[in-house]
Design a protein around this motif. Structure first.
Motif, mmCIF file in Angstrom:
data_model
loop_
_atom_site.group_PDB
_atom_site.id
_atom_site.type_symbol
_atom_site.label_atom_id
_atom_site.label_comp_id
_atom_site.label_asym_id
_atom_site.label_seq_id
_atom_site.Cartn_x
_atom_site.Cartn_y
_atom_site.Cartn_z
ATOM 1 N N UNK A 61 0.809 -1.224 0.000
ATOM 2 C CA UNK A 61 0.000 0.000 0.000
ATOM 3 C C UNK A 61 0.842 1.274 0.000
ATOM 4 N N UNK A 62 1.958 1.233 0.719
ATOM 5 C CA UNK A 62 2.777 2.452 0.897
ATOM 6 C C UNK A 62 4.253 2.148 0.723
ATOM 7 N N UNK A 63 4.651 1.589 -0.431
ATOM 8 C CA UNK A 63 6.071 1.246 -0.586
ATOM 9 C C UNK A 63 6.957 2.471 -0.420
ATOM 10 N N UNK A 64 8.065 2.283 0.291
ATOM 11 C CA UNK A 64 9.021 3.376 0.471
ATOM 12 C C UNK A 64 8.723 4.292 1.638
ATOM 13 N N UNK A 65 7.725 3.948 2.474
ATOM 14 C CA UNK A 65 7.369 4.803 3.610
ATOM 15 C C UNK A 65 8.542 4.939 4.588
ATOM 16 N N UNK A 66 8.869 6.180 4.998
ATOM 17 C CA UNK A 66 9.921 6.431 5.984
ATOM 18 C C UNK A 66 9.468 7.536 6.938
ATOM 19 N N UNK A 67 10.367 7.929 7.832
ATOM 20 C CA UNK A 67 10.064 9.025 8.758
ATOM 21 C C UNK A 67 9.912 10.363 8.052
ATOM 22 N N UNK A 68 10.294 10.431 6.784
ATOM 23 C CA UNK A 68 10.127 11.683 6.030
ATOM 24 C C UNK A 68 8.699 11.847 5.505
ATOM 25 N N UNK A 69 7.871 10.830 5.689
ATOM 26 C CA UNK A 69 6.463 10.899 5.293
ATOM 27 C C UNK A 69 5.624 11.420 6.455
ATOM 28 N N UNK A 70 4.336 11.603 6.207
ATOM 29 C CA UNK A 70 3.371 11.960 7.259
ATOM 30 C C UNK A 70 2.008 11.425 6.843
ATOM 31 N N UNK A 71 1.208 11.063 7.841
ATOM 32 C CA UNK A 71 -0.088 10.425 7.571
ATOM 33 C C UNK A 71 -1.215 11.196 8.242
ATOM 34 N N UNK A 72 -2.259 11.496 7.482
ATOM 35 C CA UNK A 72 -3.449 12.162 8.029
ATOM 36 C C UNK A 72 -4.529 11.116 8.297
ATOM 37 N N UNK A 73 -5.124 11.174 9.504
ATOM 38 C CA UNK A 73 -6.184 10.233 9.882
ATOM 39 C C UNK A 73 -7.542 10.903 9.691
ATOM 40 N N UNK A 74 -8.367 10.340 8.818
ATOM 41 C CA UNK A 74 -9.700 10.911 8.571
ATOM 42 C C UNK A 74 -10.815 9.906 8.874
ATOM 43 N N UNK A 75 -10.455 8.785 9.524
ATOM 44 C CA UNK A 75 -11.438 7.747 9.869
ATOM 45 C C UNK A 75 -11.159 7.291 11.298
ATOM 46 N N UNK A 76 -12.115 6.617 11.956
ATOM 47 C CA UNK A 76 -11.900 6.215 13.349
ATOM 48 C C UNK A 76 -10.724 5.251 13.520
ATOM 49 N N UNK A 77 -9.874 5.530 14.512
ATOM 50 C CA UNK A 77 -8.732 4.664 14.811
ATOM 51 C C UNK A 77 -9.164 3.299 15.336
ATOM 52 N N UNK A 78 -10.444 3.170 15.688
ATOM 53 C CA UNK A 78 -10.952 1.902 16.219
ATOM 54 C C UNK A 78 -10.996 0.798 15.171
ATOM 55 N N UNK A 79 -10.905 1.175 13.889
ATOM 56 C CA UNK A 79 -11.027 0.165 12.841
ATOM 57 C C UNK A 79 -9.854 0.240 11.855
ATOM 58 N N UNK A 80 -10.129 0.357 10.562
ATOM 59 C CA UNK A 80 -9.070 0.306 9.557
ATOM 60 C C UNK A 80 -7.983 1.349 9.726
ATOM 61 N N UNK A 81 -8.361 2.557 10.165
ATOM 62 C CA UNK A 81 -7.365 3.613 10.330
ATOM 63 C C UNK A 81 -6.346 3.249 11.410
ATOM 64 N N UNK A 82 -6.787 2.539 12.443
ATOM 65 C CA UNK A 82 -5.869 2.102 13.497
ATOM 66 C C UNK A 82 -4.849 1.109 12.967
ATOM 67 N N UNK A 83 -5.301 0.200 12.123
ATOM 68 C CA UNK A 83 -4.385 -0.756 11.474
ATOM 69 C C UNK A 83 -3.356 0.014 10.643
ATOM 70 N N UNK A 84 -3.853 0.997 9.901
ATOM 71 C CA UNK A 84 -3.001 1.800 9.006
ATOM 72 C C UNK A 84 -1.924 2.542 9.804
ATOM 73 N N UNK A 85 -2.286 3.032 10.997
ATOM 74 C CA UNK A 85 -1.321 3.823 11.779
ATOM 75 C C UNK A 85 -0.200 2.966 12.351
ATOM 76 N N UNK A 86 -0.428 1.676 12.522
ATOM 77 C CA UNK A 86 0.650 0.796 13.003
ATOM 78 C C UNK A 86 1.849 0.854 12.056
ATOM 79 N N UNK A 87 1.560 0.901 10.756
ATOM 80 C CA UNK A 87 2.644 0.980 9.766
ATOM 81 C C UNK A 87 3.391 2.301 9.869
ATOM 82 N N UNK A 88 2.669 3.373 10.169
ATOM 83 C CA UNK A 88 3.312 4.686 10.307
ATOM 84 C C UNK A 88 4.285 4.675 11.492
ATOM 85 N N UNK A 89 3.823 4.108 12.609
ATOM 86 C CA UNK A 89 4.681 4.031 13.802
ATOM 87 C C UNK A 89 5.905 3.160 13.519
#
Length: 520
Positions: free
Chosen positions: A201-229
């Motif tokens: 989904x996000x090849x090449x993601x590093x600390x130079x990226x940033x992610x905006x959350x526009x959906x509840x972290x209780x579901x898919x957005x929470x899964x997505x944020x694990x990759x950011x961390x």
């Protein structure tokens, strides 16, 4: 302990905090937390939860809007080997009480304004020992910040030892029976999901990226944020619970946001809002959308406005978003209507009713297998057995694969519909309507809706000699089920159309609505 097959997922934060201590981890309402600060708060919460008697395998119920506390509670639960049980904050007290009782949560963390939800959980559950409140703790409740301040930071490497199959997250998903079931996500499975998100989904993601959350972290957005961390990319939250497209675009520009996870209805709202032209969004590389099919015209409008950055995936909570992917360069006319190809390490098959594979172009049930598939439903052996028939996970969706392996979803085996990116199961609304004294029969179907993708219409028959009207029935539903599950319209009929077997097929309901010209 078993073989060394899993790391504690809480270490994703530990590792990043050591590597990038001063790098921003989270931005919300003008405040920023570095990875070192976030990790320190998580460690204090972990100790506080241990102090409340939360042990490995225990469940912690979290009923909160997006905030720093949502992420802190997720990682604190992971680190102590407890199970994070987040809810959709829009659920009613009765719905949350069921989740608290069925998960046997021992501690509940609740957001401000949800005291009634906590009371409902206490009344329903014998296992709940303590409620922790964010900002408005009532009698018998603990204050979140006070609890953190009083906690002694744990020593380094305090994370609980875990095995591959140890649960870390109960992802509640409704079934066609109407009662939500807890899909058990594990440390080992989720490590694969995080890796797969980074690869597909996000090849090449590093600390130079940033992610905006526009959906509840209780579901898919929470899964997505694990990759950011895991990669050290900052997570940026909207300031309020109400979605504000202008604020979203301002944050994209200010933080040079490169990825976001969304659903088609939100993506369409963002693209159609005039603010899209006022702010610089050239930093966007991966705008990931899932949860529902996207109309072709909306997809084209988004591509035109944002450029080639759309990434689509098809997934379910049980396979944790990990079934197919359609990359930006695959958003082409020849793939119109497709949700992409099987994710790396995953296998998708179209099976007929006897479990045989269908040929390319033939329709059947979409089934999947691979390391992203969950461990089963918590304490629901029969539902787990049905879901895993023949060694495949059965999605309940119908579709076909073309000769290249691109998946096309053609319909749903169940009557579920998707409204605003959320799965809605008609039976929940039908059962709630039937609790009204005047209602004898009720059938709810999802029909196309210009804003929500699909929305519900309820067809109701009253008991002889009794009357009800649309406002009365909508008012009856309001406290009983979450707003997104409620039908937008209610029509009153003398009788529901029935089959020769006395059943009420949804196809007959839809046909009668069409005949009467009823829709959105």
């Amino acid at each position: 302990m078993g073989p060394a097959t899993a790391m504690n997922l809480g270490r994703l934060l530990t590792q990043t905090a050591r590597r990038l201590p001063d790098h921003p981890a989270l931005v919300w309402r003008g405040q920023a937390w570095t990875f070192a600060e976030l990790d320190a708060r998580v460690d204090r919460l972990a100790q506080a939860l241990r102090g409340l008697g939360v042990a490995k395998g225990d469940r912690v119920l979290v009923h909160a809007r997006n905030s720093n506390a949502m992420l802190e509670s997720l990682f604190a639960c992971f680190k102590i080997g407890a199970v994070w049980v987040p809810t959709n904050f829009r659920l009613t007290p009765a719905e949350v009480a069921y989740l608290g009782a069925s998960s046997r949560a021992v501690v509940m963390l609740r957001d401000a304004g949800f005291g009634g939800h906590a009371e409902a959980v206490r009344a329903e559950s014998r296992h709940l020992r303590q409620v922790v409140a964010l900002g408005d703790a009532g009698p018998g409740e603990l204050d979140y910040e006070t609890l953190l301040a009083a906690a002694t930071p744990p020593p380094p490497d305090h994370e609980a030892e875990v095995e591959y199959a140890d649960p870390c997250w109960f992802f509640y998903t409704s079934g066609t029976t109407g009662r939500p079931k807890a899909a058990v996500l594990t440390h080992g499975q989720m490590a694969f999901v995080v890796t797969n998100h980074l690869a597909d989904l996000m090849p090449g993601l590093t600390e130079r990226d940033a992610s905006l959350v526009v959906a509840p972290l209780s579901h898919g957005a929470g899964i997505h944020q694990l990759s950011q961390v895991a990669r050290g990319a900052p997570t940026v939250l909207l300031s309020g619970e109400k979605f504000d497209p202008a604020e979203a675009w301002a944050l994209v520009e200010r933080h040079r946001v490169s990825n976001m996870f969304t659903v088609p209805t939100i993506l369409t709202t963002l693209v159609r809002h005039p603010a899209v032209d006022r702010y610089d969004h050239s930093s966007l590389r991966h705008v990931i959308y899932a949860g529902a099919p996207m109309y072709d015209a909306d997809q084209q409008a988004a591509l035109q406005k944002l450029g080639p950055c759309l990434v689509q995936y098809f997934g379910l909570g049980e396979v944790t978003g990990n079934i197919t992917v359609l990359r930006p360069d695959q958003h082409l006319p020849e793939n119109a209507g497709s949700c992409g190809v099987a994710r790396t390490g995953m296998e998708v098959a179209i099976l007929d009713e006897s479990g045989r594979r269908q040929k390319p172009g033939e329709i059947g049930e979409i089934c999947v297998r691979g390391p992203a598939v969950f461990a089963g439903y918590f304490e629901n052996a029969e539902a787990t057995r049905k879901a895993f028939l023949g060694g495949w996970f059965h999605t309940g969706d119908l579709g076909m694969l073309d000769a290249r392996g691109f998946l096309f979803i053609t319909g749903r085996a169940s009557d579920m519909y998707i409204s605003g990116g959320s799965n809605v199961y008609p039976r929940e609304a039908e059962e709630a309507l039937l609790t009204h004294p005047a209602v004898a029969e009720a059938a709810v179907v999802g029909l196309p809706h210009p804003k929500w993708g699909e929305a519900g219409i309820a067809c109701v028959v009253c008991h002889e000699g009794m009357d009800a009207d649309e406002p009365m029935l909508l008012a009856h539903l309001a406290p009983r089920i979450a707003r997104y599950k409620q039908p937008l319209r209610i029509v009153l009929w003398d009788a529901l159309p029935k089959s020769g077997y006395g059943k009420v097929p949804k196809a007959l309901i839809r046909a009668k609505l069409a005949e009467e010209g009823i829709g959105f």
